[in-house]
Design an enzyme around this catalytic site. Sequence first.
Site, mmCIF file in Angstrom:
data_model
loop_
_atom_site.group_PDB
_atom_site.id
_atom_site.type_symbol
_atom_site.label_atom_id
_atom_site.label_comp_id
_atom_site.label_asym_id
_atom_site.label_seq_id
_atom_site.Cartn_x
_atom_site.Cartn_y
_atom_site.Cartn_z
ATOM 1 C CG ASN A 16 7.647 37.041 -24.068
ATOM 2 O OD1 ASN A 16 7.739 36.221 -24.992
ATOM 3 N ND2 ASN A 16 6.595 37.830 -23.902
ATOM 4 C CG HIS A 68 2.152 38.493 -23.478
ATOM 5 N ND1 HIS A 68 1.957 39.533 -24.345
ATOM 6 C CD2 HIS A 68 3.284 38.775 -22.798
ATOM 7 C CE1 HIS A 68 2.949 40.405 -24.203
ATOM 8 N NE2 HIS A 68 3.758 39.970 -23.259
ATOM 9 C CD GLU A 72 4.341 41.280 -19.128
ATOM 10 O OE1 GLU A 72 5.554 41.435 -19.279
ATOM 11 O OE2 GLU A 72 3.616 40.805 -20.013
ATOM 12 N N GLY A 123 11.824 42.942 -24.879
ATOM 13 C CA GLY A 123 12.851 43.522 -25.751
ATOM 14 C C GLY A 123 14.284 43.377 -25.243
#
Length: 266
Positions: A10, A94, A183, A251
């Site tokens: 992502n 998200h 997540e 990241g």
Amino acid sequence: MVNKKLIIANWKMHPDSESEAVLLAKRTEKAASKSKNEVVIAPPFPFIKSIKSHVSRVKLGAQDVSLELQDAHTGEVSAEMLKDAGVEYVIIGHSDCRALGETDEMINKKIQATLKAGLKPILCVGEHTRETRDKRQGIRKAKDFVREQLKNDLKGVSILINKKSPRRSASSPRKSALLIAYEPIWAISTNKNAQPDKPEDSLEMIKFIKNFLLVTCHLSHAAVLYGGSVTSKNAKSFLQYKEIDGALVGGASLNANEFGKIIQST
Ligand code: PGA
């Protein structure tokens, strides 16, 4: 049976230019070609088409989609447009988007629009605070939170999936019509003091999610991934479990060497 994992990059709002995006995609393709695992890149919308012409092993994802199917909606991108651009997966719900006001109702519509276009939704769920996840306070709170998200976000979705693909093989996460990314929000690297979840705690939550999907939604073939500060150092500790079907990586996916190590960690 080979236990293939699905590793999703992502990229969020990175990089700044098309040339950097293509370079990163080419490097990711090279790393993916050395692994049995399945790899997806979800770049910003403007880079999707140019990346598509440089990759074959790597599949394409989008980071969002319109809840509208067509018509006059300024600034929106429809599921059909994504499909036409070569996208197979769409990240929906998200926590970055939920934080900007995306509701469960909107998420539900986006999932339905995505499925109708023949694309695979990756629904993100996860609790806000580490405290609700702390076993001393009761993992129950975190499970209640995630159960509520799943219940609202997936309203009517199983009927749609089971009608389209009643008997899918679960031999590979890529064959799943629906994917869930667990997540925990506190574990996502853009949050202050973010730390990855403990793999055994994620495993417990992922088993809980799979059980909910099976018992409540009658979905036996939904893949469930872990996301939140996944790096080359900790990827294997999550992916070692057969119940964890893959990882959603933010990241660390922006560095081709680092992401390559994650892809090749199992
Ligand atoms: P992270 O992001 O890997 O940087 O924590 C994951 C995500 O937000 O999807």
